[in-house]
Design a protein around this motif. Structure first.
Motif, PDB file in Angstrom:
ATOM      1  N   LYS A  31       2.129   9.383   0.234  1.00  0.00           N
ATOM      2  CA  LYS A  31       2.438   9.467   1.660  1.00  0.00           C
ATOM      3  C   LYS A  31       1.332  10.203   2.413  1.00  0.00           C
ATOM      4  O   LYS A  31       0.882   9.767   3.480  1.00  0.00           O
ATOM      5  CB  LYS A  31       3.779  10.206   1.817  1.00  0.00           C
ATOM      6  CG  LYS A  31       4.475  10.056   3.108  1.00  0.00           C
ATOM      7  CD  LYS A  31       5.839  10.725   2.960  1.00  0.00           C
ATOM      8  CE  LYS A  31       6.581  10.780   4.246  1.00  0.00           C
ATOM      9  NZ  LYS A  31       7.867  11.460   4.102  1.00  0.00           N
ATOM     10  N   ARG A  32       0.854  11.338   1.848  1.00  0.00           N
ATOM     11  CA  ARG A  32      -0.263  12.070   2.450  1.00  0.00           C
ATOM     12  C   ARG A  32      -1.528  11.222   2.448  1.00  0.00           C
ATOM     13  O   ARG A  32      -2.295  11.223   3.412  1.00  0.00           O
ATOM     14  CB  ARG A  32      -0.516  13.380   1.690  1.00  0.00           C
ATOM     15  CG  ARG A  32       0.489  14.466   1.952  1.00  0.00           C
ATOM     16  CD  ARG A  32       0.035  15.793   1.386  1.00  0.00           C
ATOM     17  NE  ARG A  32      -0.257  15.762  -0.037  1.00  0.00           N
ATOM     18  CZ  ARG A  32       0.621  16.010  -1.001  1.00  0.00           C
ATOM     19  NH1 ARG A  32       1.877  16.301  -0.699  1.00  0.00           N
ATOM     20  NH2 ARG A  32       0.262  15.969  -2.269  1.00  0.00           N
ATOM     21  N   LYS A  48      -1.829   7.934   2.614  1.00  0.00           N
ATOM     22  CA  LYS A  48      -1.751   6.922   3.674  1.00  0.00           C
ATOM     23  C   LYS A  48      -2.001   7.531   5.050  1.00  0.00           C
ATOM     24  O   LYS A  48      -2.654   6.930   5.889  1.00  0.00           O
ATOM     25  CB  LYS A  48      -0.398   6.224   3.651  1.00  0.00           C
ATOM     26  CG  LYS A  48      -0.229   5.285   2.480  1.00  0.00           C
ATOM     27  CD  LYS A  48       1.120   4.623   2.514  1.00  0.00           C
ATOM     28  CE  LYS A  48       1.304   3.693   1.332  1.00  0.00           C
ATOM     29  NZ  LYS A  48       2.631   3.074   1.334  1.00  0.00           N
ATOM     30  N   ARG A  49      -1.493   8.727   5.256  1.00  0.00           N
ATOM     31  CA  ARG A  49      -1.680   9.406   6.536  1.00  0.00           C
ATOM     32  C   ARG A  49      -3.160   9.743   6.757  1.00  0.00           C
ATOM     33  O   ARG A  49      -3.695   9.591   7.858  1.00  0.00           O
ATOM     34  CB  ARG A  49      -0.821  10.675   6.555  1.00  0.00           C
ATOM     35  CG  ARG A  49      -0.716  11.330   7.895  1.00  0.00           C
ATOM     36  CD  ARG A  49       0.354  12.396   7.939  1.00  0.00           C
ATOM     37  NE  ARG A  49       0.252  13.388   6.884  1.00  0.00           N
ATOM     38  CZ  ARG A  49       1.250  13.695   6.044  1.00  0.00           C
ATOM     39  NH1 ARG A  49       2.416  13.089   6.116  1.00  0.00           N
ATOM     40  NH2 ARG A  49       1.091  14.622   5.129  1.00  0.00           N
ATOM     41  N   ALA A 104      -5.308   6.486   7.376  1.00  0.00           N
ATOM     42  CA  ALA A 104      -5.123   5.886   8.695  1.00  0.00           C
ATOM     43  C   ALA A 104      -6.128   6.440   9.690  1.00  0.00           C
ATOM     44  O   ALA A 104      -6.447   5.791  10.686  1.00  0.00           O
ATOM     45  CB  ALA A 104      -3.698   6.134   9.190  1.00  0.00           C
ATOM     46  N   LYS A 105      -6.654   7.625   9.406  1.00  0.00           N
ATOM     47  CA  LYS A 105      -7.553   8.301  10.344  1.00  0.00           C
ATOM     48  C   LYS A 105      -9.032   8.172   9.981  1.00  0.00           C
ATOM     49  O   LYS A 105      -9.884   8.299  10.854  1.00  0.00           O
ATOM     50  CB  LYS A 105      -7.199   9.790  10.419  1.00  0.00           C
ATOM     51  CG  LYS A 105      -5.810  10.040  10.957  1.00  0.00           C
ATOM     52  CD  LYS A 105      -5.437  11.489  10.869  1.00  0.00           C
ATOM     53  CE  LYS A 105      -3.985  11.689  11.268  1.00  0.00           C
ATOM     54  NZ  LYS A 105      -3.518  13.045  11.004  1.00  0.00           N
TER      55      LYS A 105
END
Length: 118
Positions: free
Chosen positions: A15-16, A18-19, A22-23
């Protein structure tokens, strides 16, 4: 019970990851440096996300490097030499969902010390 804890831990790291992804993104002039750590060894690669290719990579298992701070520094030195031979001086650091401390931090700081701008 232990398996459920491990599944949750891995799910939170993904989850981290993917976050973070995304940036950040790597390109020809400023590729992405991604690190992966297992219990035994470290792996790092330099990726151009526009074309989806790996420019250069370094495998800690083949170099005999363990997954500790000294190993992270040795792996960063090897990867920095490969990056310089490929004429790469700027990069974006992808910590791959790991917290920036310990092995990951020593790898990042050693890359900076070897002349790579993150």
């Amino acid at each position: 019970m232990v398996a459920n804890v491990l599944k949750r831990k891995i799910a939170l790291r993904i989850k981290r990851k993917k976050r973070i992804r995304a940036k950040i993104s790597g390109c020809e002039s400023c590729p992405r440096v991604s690190i992966f750590k297992s219990n035994r060894t470290l792996y790092a690669q330099v990726i151009n996300d526009v074309t989806g290719t790996t420019i250069c990579a370094s495998n800690g298992g083949k170099l005999g490097i363990k997954a500790n701070k000294a190993g992270g520094q040795a792996l960063a030195k090897d990867l920095a030499e490969k990056m310089k031979s490929a004429k790469i001086e700027n990069a974006v650091f992808d910590r791959n969902g790991y917290l920036y401390h310990g092995v990951v931090a020593s790898f990042g700081e050693a890359l900076k010390a070897n002349g790579i701008k993150l």
